[in-house]
Design an enzyme around this catalytic site. Structure first.
Site, PDB file in Angstrom:
ATOM      1  N   ALA A  14       0.799  -1.228   0.000  1.00 16.80           N
ATOM      2  CA  ALA A  14       0.000   0.000   0.000  1.00 16.80           C
ATOM      3  C   ALA A  14       0.829   1.275   0.000  1.00 16.80           C
ATOM      4  O   ALA A  14       0.269   2.370   0.029  1.00 16.80           O
ATOM      5  CB  ALA A  14      -0.936   0.006   1.211  1.00 16.80           C
ATOM      6  N   GLY A  17       1.835   2.974  -5.908  1.00 17.29           N
ATOM      7  CA  GLY A  17       1.236   2.293  -7.039  1.00 17.29           C
ATOM      8  C   GLY A  17      -0.215   1.895  -6.851  1.00 17.29           C
ATOM      9  O   GLY A  17      -1.024   2.633  -6.272  1.00 17.29           O
ATOM     10  N   ASP A  61       6.401  -7.234   5.987  1.00 23.61           N
ATOM     11  CA  ASP A  61       7.091  -7.761   4.816  1.00 23.61           C
ATOM     12  C   ASP A  61       6.330  -8.984   4.309  1.00 23.61           C
ATOM     13  O   ASP A  61       6.274 -10.020   4.981  1.00 23.61           O
ATOM     14  CB  ASP A  61       8.515  -8.141   5.196  1.00 23.61           C
ATOM     15  CG  ASP A  61       9.337  -8.651   4.027  1.00 23.61           C
ATOM     16  OD1 ASP A  61       8.782  -8.757   2.914  1.00 23.61           O
ATOM     17  OD2 ASP A  61      10.525  -8.943   4.223  1.00 23.61           O
ATOM     18  N   SER A 142      -2.152  -9.804 -13.272  1.00 24.95           N
ATOM     19  CA  SER A 142      -1.548  -9.181 -14.443  1.00 24.95           C
ATOM     20  C   SER A 142      -2.064  -9.850 -15.703  1.00 24.95           C
ATOM     21  O   SER A 142      -2.491 -11.011 -15.687  1.00 24.95           O
ATOM     22  CB  SER A 142      -0.018  -9.333 -14.378  1.00 24.95           C
ATOM     23  OG  SER A 142       0.590  -8.948 -15.592  1.00 24.95           O
ATOM     24  N   TYR A 157       8.587 -13.880 -13.658  1.00 26.48           N
ATOM     25  CA  TYR A 157       7.464 -13.009 -13.302  1.00 26.48           C
ATOM     26  C   TYR A 157       6.175 -13.526 -13.928  1.00 26.48           C
ATOM     27  O   TYR A 157       5.143 -13.628 -13.260  1.00 26.48           O
ATOM     28  CB  TYR A 157       7.740 -11.576 -13.764  1.00 26.48           C
ATOM     29  CG  TYR A 157       6.564 -10.640 -13.575  1.00 26.48           C
ATOM     30  CD1 TYR A 157       6.245 -10.153 -12.320  1.00 26.48           C
ATOM     31  CD2 TYR A 157       5.766 -10.267 -14.656  1.00 26.48           C
ATOM     32  CE1 TYR A 157       5.153  -9.311 -12.132  1.00 26.48           C
ATOM     33  CE2 TYR A 157       4.686  -9.432 -14.484  1.00 26.48           C
ATOM     34  CZ  TYR A 157       4.383  -8.953 -13.221  1.00 26.48           C
ATOM     35  OH  TYR A 157       3.291  -8.133 -13.053  1.00 26.48           O
ATOM     36  N   LYS A 161       2.621 -15.065 -12.072  1.00 27.96           N
ATOM     37  CA  LYS A 161       1.262 -14.582 -12.293  1.00 27.96           C
ATOM     38  C   LYS A 161       0.345 -15.697 -12.811  1.00 27.96           C
ATOM     39  O   LYS A 161      -0.852 -15.719 -12.499  1.00 27.96           O
ATOM     40  CB  LYS A 161       1.274 -13.391 -13.260  1.00 27.96           C
ATOM     41  CG  LYS A 161       1.965 -12.157 -12.675  1.00 27.96           C
ATOM     42  CD  LYS A 161       1.351 -11.748 -11.338  1.00 27.96           C
ATOM     43  CE  LYS A 161       1.986 -10.487 -10.776  1.00 27.96           C
ATOM     44  NZ  LYS A 161       1.364 -10.078  -9.493  1.00 27.96           N
ATOM     45  N   VAL A 192       0.820  -0.716 -16.502  1.00 29.13           N
ATOM     46  CA  VAL A 192       0.368   0.338 -15.597  1.00 29.13           C
ATOM     47  C   VAL A 192       1.607   1.109 -15.145  1.00 29.13           C
ATOM     48  O   VAL A 192       2.645   0.509 -14.828  1.00 29.13           O
ATOM     49  CB  VAL A 192      -0.361  -0.245 -14.360  1.00 29.13           C
ATOM     50  CG1 VAL A 192      -0.870   0.879 -13.458  1.00 29.13           C
ATOM     51  CG2 VAL A 192      -1.512  -1.144 -14.798  1.00 29.13           C
ATOM     52  N   THR A 194       3.645   2.256 -12.732  1.00 26.33           N
ATOM     53  CA  THR A 194       3.867   2.094 -11.295  1.00 26.33           C
ATOM     54  C   THR A 194       5.354   1.910 -11.019  1.00 26.33           C
ATOM     55  O   THR A 194       6.168   1.745 -11.926  1.00 26.33           O
ATOM     56  CB  THR A 194       3.109   0.868 -10.733  1.00 26.33           C
ATOM     57  OG1 THR A 194       3.752  -0.334 -11.195  1.00 26.33           O
ATOM     58  CG2 THR A 194       1.659   0.868 -11.142  1.00 26.33           C
TER      59      THR A 194
END
Length: 250
Positions: A14, A17, A61, A142, A157, A161, A192, A194
């Site tokens: 939070a 982004g 974390d 994503s 990555y 996802k 996006v 970010t």
């Protein structure tokens, strides 16, 4: 959204982004928002004076199970429990399948897959323990969960996802088998603008902008979260795919 006013939402990642934008959107809808991140300096700055909701910045974390459990313990002791979970924390990395470092692969999987799964487990258990039958779990996923990697550098990555998408369907079926009305869904955006790209070289935000690729804003994802939450209990929106207008990149 009226059913969630005054309820507790946990938003991971939070500090910036999509997570930050989602936290602000939920505050405007009157929720008690726990903003969880390793850094909370920017979370504190997001408190909206005219918003009916209340913000609770909490340091944690997502790559550490101990840290996650401590966060849920704090929420239980101070706010009662989690009614809405937004799994927004995520990391990206450039690492080839043939030469990549194990530590980098682990960093991606620890946050994007394991951390998300632990948060989801703890949130659902919090809801079930309190008899909450209208809770909601939302993964910020994503477009990568729907397509194959366009560059081998970000294969891990993409794999993370795809795992999120599979885990979501497993969660949905688990909840159905329990006769629970807790709902779950994911937001699947294309590019996006970010901070997730800031640690990258080839696919950094600056590089993508120099390629003149269209990109969406974090607030667009927050709007999708609100739409998903706003549907009547009989409707479960499982996935919202968003792409920037004119996108040819992915």
């Amino acid at each position: 959204m009226e059913r969630y006013a005054g309820r507790v939402a946990l938003v991971t990642g939070a500090n910036s982004g999509i997570g930050a934008a989602t936290a602000r959107a939920l505050l405007q809808k009157g929720l008690k928002v726990v903003g969880l991140d390793k850094r909370i300096d920017m979370i504190k700055a997001q408190e909206l004076k005219d918003a009916p909701g209340t913000l609770y910045p909490l340091q944690g974390d997502v790559s550490s199970e101990e840290s996650i459990l401590c966060a849920f313990k704090w929420i239980k002791e101070n706010l009662g429990g989690v009614d809405v979970l937004i799994n927004s924390a995520g990391v990206c990395g450039e690492s080839l399948p043939t030469t990549g470092q194990t530590a980098e692969w682990k960093r991606i999987l620890d946050v994007n897959v394991l951390g998300l799964s632990i948060c989801t487990r703890e949130a659902v258990q919090s809801m079930l323990d309190r008899g909450v039958d209208d809770g909601f779990i939302i993964h910020i996923c994503s477009i990568s969960s729907h397509i194959m990697p366009f560059d081998p550098l970000i294969s891990m990555y993409f794999a993370s996802k795809h795992a999120v998408k599979t885990l979501l369907e497993g969660l949905r079926k688990d909840l159905v088998a329990r006769n629970s009305k807790i709902r779950c869904g994911q937001i699947s955006p294309g590019l996006v603008k970010t901070e997730i790209f800031n640690t990258l070289q080839k696919h950094s935000t600056e590089a993508l902008e120099n390629m003149r690729l269209p990109m969406m804003e974090s607030e667009d994802m927050a709007d999708a979260v609100i739409y998903m939450l706003s549907q009547p209990p009989r409707v479960q929106v499982c996935d919202i795919i968003l792409r920037p207008t004119g996108d040819l990149f992915c």
